[in-house]
Design a protein around this motif. Structure first.
Motif, mmCIF file in Angstrom:
data_model
loop_
_atom_site.group_PDB
_atom_site.id
_atom_site.type_symbol
_atom_site.label_atom_id
_atom_site.label_comp_id
_atom_site.label_asym_id
_atom_site.label_seq_id
_atom_site.Cartn_x
_atom_site.Cartn_y
_atom_site.Cartn_z
ATOM 1 N N ARG A 55 0.832 -1.210 0.000
ATOM 2 C CA ARG A 55 0.000 0.000 0.000
ATOM 3 C C ARG A 55 0.869 1.263 0.000
ATOM 4 N N MET A 56 1.971 1.258 0.736
ATOM 5 C CA MET A 56 2.842 2.428 0.774
ATOM 6 C C MET A 56 3.447 2.687 -0.610
ATOM 7 N N ALA A 57 3.869 1.630 -1.279
ATOM 8 C CA ALA A 57 4.442 1.788 -2.625
ATOM 9 C C ALA A 57 3.385 2.304 -3.595
ATOM 10 N N GLU A 58 2.165 1.773 -3.509
ATOM 11 C CA GLU A 58 1.090 2.252 -4.382
ATOM 12 C C GLU A 58 0.794 3.726 -4.137
ATOM 13 N N ARG A 59 0.717 4.122 -2.884
ATOM 14 C CA ARG A 59 0.427 5.519 -2.565
ATOM 15 C C ARG A 59 1.553 6.439 -3.027
ATOM 16 N N THR A 60 2.790 5.988 -2.881
ATOM 17 C CA THR A 60 3.922 6.798 -3.314
ATOM 18 C C THR A 60 3.890 7.003 -4.829
ATOM 19 N N LEU A 61 3.648 5.927 -5.569
ATOM 20 C CA LEU A 61 3.581 6.045 -7.024
ATOM 21 C C LEU A 61 2.363 6.858 -7.464
ATOM 22 N N ALA A 62 1.252 6.694 -6.782
ATOM 23 C CA ALA A 62 0.042 7.434 -7.142
ATOM 24 C C ALA A 62 0.212 8.929 -6.882
ATOM 25 N N ALA A 63 1.064 9.305 -5.946
ATOM 26 C CA ALA A 63 1.292 10.715 -5.638
ATOM 27 C C ALA A 63 2.176 11.398 -6.678
ATOM 28 N N MET A 64 2.883 10.607 -7.494
ATOM 29 C CA MET A 64 3.755 11.182 -8.522
ATOM 30 C C MET A 64 2.924 11.726 -9.674
ATOM 31 N N ASP A 65 3.474 12.724 -10.356
ATOM 32 C CA ASP A 65 2.757 13.245 -11.516
ATOM 33 C C ASP A 65 3.003 12.334 -12.723
ATOM 34 N N ASP A 66 2.207 12.534 -13.769
ATOM 35 C CA ASP A 66 2.248 11.643 -14.931
ATOM 36 C C ASP A 66 3.595 11.680 -15.654
ATOM 37 N N GLY A 67 4.229 12.828 -15.682
ATOM 38 C CA GLY A 67 5.531 12.939 -16.345
ATOM 39 C C GLY A 67 6.588 12.091 -15.660
ATOM 40 N N LEU A 68 6.588 12.102 -14.346
ATOM 41 C CA LEU A 68 7.545 11.298 -13.587
ATOM 42 C C LEU A 68 7.270 9.806 -13.773
ATOM 43 N N LEU A 69 5.995 9.435 -13.772
ATOM 44 C CA LEU A 69 5.643 8.029 -14.011
ATOM 45 C C LEU A 69 6.073 7.602 -15.410
ATOM 46 N N LYS A 70 5.917 8.504 -16.385
ATOM 47 C CA LYS A 70 6.333 8.191 -17.757
ATOM 48 C C LYS A 70 7.840 7.983 -17.812
ATOM 49 N N ASP A 71 8.603 8.805 -17.053
ATOM 50 C CA ASP A 71 10.060 8.629 -16.990
ATOM 51 C C ASP A 71 10.436 7.270 -16.407
ATOM 52 N N ILE A 72 9.687 6.823 -15.437
ATOM 53 C CA ILE A 72 9.932 5.506 -14.823
ATOM 54 C C ILE A 72 9.579 4.398 -15.809
ATOM 55 N N GLY A 73 8.585 4.665 -16.655
ATOM 56 C CA GLY A 73 8.192 3.678 -17.662
ATOM 57 C C GLY A 73 6.895 2.967 -17.343
ATOM 58 N N ILE A 74 6.063 3.569 -16.505
ATOM 59 C CA ILE A 74 4.767 2.969 -16.206
ATOM 60 C C ILE A 74 3.678 4.024 -16.366
ATOM 61 N N SER A 75 2.487 3.568 -16.628
ATOM 62 C CA SER A 75 1.352 4.484 -16.674
ATOM 63 C C SER A 75 0.602 4.388 -15.346
ATOM 64 N N ARG A 76 -0.261 5.337 -15.124
ATOM 65 C CA ARG A 76 -1.007 5.378 -13.867
ATOM 66 C C ARG A 76 -1.857 4.115 -13.675
ATOM 67 N N SER A 77 -2.368 3.574 -14.752
ATOM 68 C CA SER A 77 -3.211 2.382 -14.640
ATOM 69 C C SER A 77 -2.408 1.120 -14.306
ATOM 70 N N GLU A 78 -1.102 1.164 -14.467
ATOM 71 C CA GLU A 78 -0.265 -0.008 -14.204
ATOM 72 C C GLU A 78 0.368 -0.013 -12.809
ATOM 73 N N ILE A 79 0.070 0.965 -12.015
ATOM 74 C CA ILE A 79 0.714 1.083 -10.693
ATOM 75 C C ILE A 79 0.496 -0.175 -9.854
ATOM 76 N N GLY A 80 -0.734 -0.626 -9.734
ATOM 77 C CA GLY A 80 -1.021 -1.814 -8.927
ATOM 78 C C GLY A 80 -0.313 -3.052 -9.432
ATOM 79 N N LEU A 81 -0.291 -3.235 -10.757
ATOM 80 C CA LEU A 81 0.374 -4.406 -11.333
ATOM 81 C C LEU A 81 1.883 -4.367 -11.097
ATOM 82 N N VAL A 82 2.463 -3.196 -11.254
ATOM 83 C CA VAL A 82 3.911 -3.069 -11.062
ATOM 84 C C VAL A 82 4.279 -3.338 -9.610
ATOM 85 N N VAL A 83 3.517 -2.772 -8.690
ATOM 86 C CA VAL A 83 3.828 -2.960 -7.272
ATOM 87 C C VAL A 83 3.663 -4.429 -6.881
#
Length: 95
Positions: A55-83
């Motif tokens: 849950r902490m990892a999901e919340r941390t990733l969800a708090a990031m903006d879309d540009g930062l998530l794109k830099d990491i290589g994941i989309s917002r909809s993939e956060i749960g799967l990645v974690v």
């Protein structure tokens, strides 16, 4: 007279051995039940701890903006799967 004393000691010894054997079995059975209960408690604790980390990892990733998530290589909809994938020890998308 010595034989009687020896016989009484042998009978007493056998009674003590039976008593210790029967009580030892009950004690080991109780220790085994304690061991099972403790292993279940440890498993429940590990499960709860893993849930909290997830849950902490999901919340941390969800708090990031879309540009930062794109830099990491994941989309917002993939956060749960990645974690969940990282929690199981699988490789992340970057390889």
């Amino acid at each position: 007279m010595k034989q009687t004393k020896h016989f009484e000691f042998g009978a007493e010894k056998r009674l003590k051995q039976r008593w210790f054997k029967s009580n030892g079995t009950a004690a080991s059975r109780g220790a085994n039940q304690w061991s099972i209960a403790m292993s279940r408690m440890r498993a429940a604790y590990r499960s709860f701890r893993n849930y909290r980390i997830h849950r902490m990892a999901e919340r941390t990733l969800a708090a990031m903006d879309d540009g930062l998530l794109k830099d990491i290589g994941i989309s917002r909809s993939e956060i749960g799967l990645v974690v969940r994938g990282l929690q199981r020890g699988q490789e992340d998308k970057a390889g």
